[in-house]
Design a protein around this motif. Structure first.
Motif, short mmCIF file in Angstrom:
data_model
loop_
_atom_site.label_atom_id
_atom_site.label_comp_id
_atom_site.label_asym_id
_atom_site.label_seq_id
_atom_site.Cartn_x
_atom_site.Cartn_y
_atom_site.Cartn_z
N ASN A 20 0.83 -1.21 0.00
CA ASN A 20 0.00 0.00 0.00
C ASN A 20 0.86 1.25 0.00
OD1 ASN A 20 -2.41 -1.41 0.02
ND2 ASN A 20 -2.41 -1.57 2.23
N TYR A 21 1.87 1.30 0.86
CA TYR A 21 2.72 2.48 0.94
C TYR A 21 3.60 2.62 -0.31
CZ TYR A 21 1.28 3.13 5.76
OH TYR A 21 0.53 3.35 6.88
N ALA A 22 4.09 1.51 -0.86
CA ALA A 22 4.90 1.57 -2.07
C ALA A 22 4.06 2.02 -3.26
CB ALA A 22 5.53 0.21 -2.36
N LEU A 46 -5.37 9.19 -5.89
CA LEU A 46 -5.42 7.72 -5.93
C LEU A 46 -4.47 7.12 -4.89
CD1 LEU A 46 -6.54 5.18 -7.28
CD2 LEU A 46 -4.66 5.33 -8.90
N GLY A 47 -3.29 7.71 -4.74
CA GLY A 47 -2.35 7.22 -3.74
C GLY A 47 -2.87 7.38 -2.32
N VAL A 48 -3.44 8.54 -2.03
CA VAL A 48 -3.99 8.78 -0.68
C VAL A 48 -5.18 7.86 -0.42
CG1 VAL A 48 -5.18 10.49 0.74
CG2 VAL A 48 -3.14 11.14 -0.52
N LEU A 49 -6.04 7.69 -1.41
CA LEU A 49 -7.18 6.79 -1.24
C LEU A 49 -6.73 5.35 -1.05
CD1 LEU A 49 -9.84 8.15 -3.73
CD2 LEU A 49 -10.00 8.05 -1.25
N THR A 50 -5.67 4.97 -1.71
CA THR A 50 -5.13 3.61 -1.53
C THR A 50 -4.74 3.38 -0.08
OG1 THR A 50 -4.33 3.50 -3.80
CG2 THR A 50 -3.28 2.04 -2.22
N VAL A 51 -4.04 4.33 0.48
CA VAL A 51 -3.59 4.18 1.86
C VAL A 51 -4.77 4.23 2.84
CG1 VAL A 51 -2.18 5.24 3.67
CG2 VAL A 51 -1.29 5.05 1.37
N LEU A 52 -5.73 5.10 2.58
CA LEU A 52 -6.85 5.23 3.51
C LEU A 52 -7.84 4.09 3.40
CD1 LEU A 52 -7.62 9.05 3.28
CD2 LEU A 52 -6.40 7.83 5.07
#
Length: 177
Positions: free
Chosen positions: A8-10, A58-64
Motif C-alpha cells: 500500500n505504501y509503495a 489515488l495514492g492517498v485513497l489507496t492508503v486510507l
C-alpha cells in the motif's frame, strides 16, 4: 500483513513520485514527449496538473481505504476497531490498484519495446513489481476466510500428490467409534 502494508505504501509512493513532474513542470513533460521544443498550451498544462492531482488522490485513497491508516467515524470507543484491523474496502481497493499496476506496466513495456526509452524500462520494472506484490496480496494476504472454524486447519491444503496418512488414520479412528 507486513507485505500488504508495504504494498500500500509503495503503491502510494510510486503514484506520488510520478505526479511530481506532472505538477511541477508541465512544460518539461511536453518537451520530453513531443519531437519539437515548444511551450505548453493551457490545455496541456491543465491536463498535466489534473493527472498529477488525480495520481496523488489515488495514492492517498489507496492508503486510507486499505486500512493502512486506521480511521474511525466517531470518537466513541477506539478499542472496538481492534478486532478487524483492515478496512471494509481493503480487498476492492487492493484489486483496483493491482489492476492499475498491471495495465500501467503492460503499457510501459509496450512503449519501452517501441521506443527503447530508459524511463519506460524503469516504469515497467517498478510497475511489474508492484503488480506482482498486489496479486500476491490478493492471493495470500486474505487468508483469514480459509481457516476452518471447527478444526482451525487451513482449508487450502490437499493431499495431492502425497497422502496425509496420519490424518487418514485419525479420521478412520473417529469414524469407527
Amino acid at each position: 500483513m507486513d507485505v500488504y502494508y508495504a504494498y500500500n505504501y509503495a503503491s502510494a509512493g510510486w503514484l506520488l513520485l510520478q505526479s511530481i513532474p506532472l505538477l511541477s513542470s508541465p512544460t518539461m513533460m511536453v518537451t520530453l514527449l513531443s519531437p519539437e521544443v515548444r511551450e505548453t498550451t493551457p490545455l496541456e498544462a491543465y491536463f498535466s496538473r489534473s493527472l498529477g492531482f488525480a495520481m496523488i488522490t489515488l495514492g492517498v485513497l489507496t492508503v486510507l481505504l486499505t486500512g493502512s491508516i486506521p480511521l474511525t467515524t466517531s470518537f466513541s470507543d477506539p478499542s472496538s476497531n481492534l478486532d478487524d484491523p483492515t478496512a471494509p474496502y481493503a480487498l476492492p481497493a487492493l484489486a483496483i490498484t493491482g489492476t492499475y499496476h498491471v495495465v500501467a506496466s503492460f503499457y510501459c513495456y509496450m512503449m519501452w519495446n517501441e521506443t527503447g526509452n530508459f524511463a519506460f524500462g524503469v516504469a515497467t520494472i517498478v510497475g511489474a513489481g508492484l503488480a506482482a506484490a498486489g496479486v500476491w496480496c490478493v492471493l495470500f494476504a486474505t487468508a483469514d476466510g480459509r481457516i476452518s472454524r471447527k478444526t482451525g486447519a487451513d482449508k487450502r491444503t490437499s493431499g495431492f500428490p502425497f497422502k496425509n496418512v496420519e490424518a487418514d488414520k485419525k479420521r478412520a479412528g473417529k469414524k469407527g467409534l
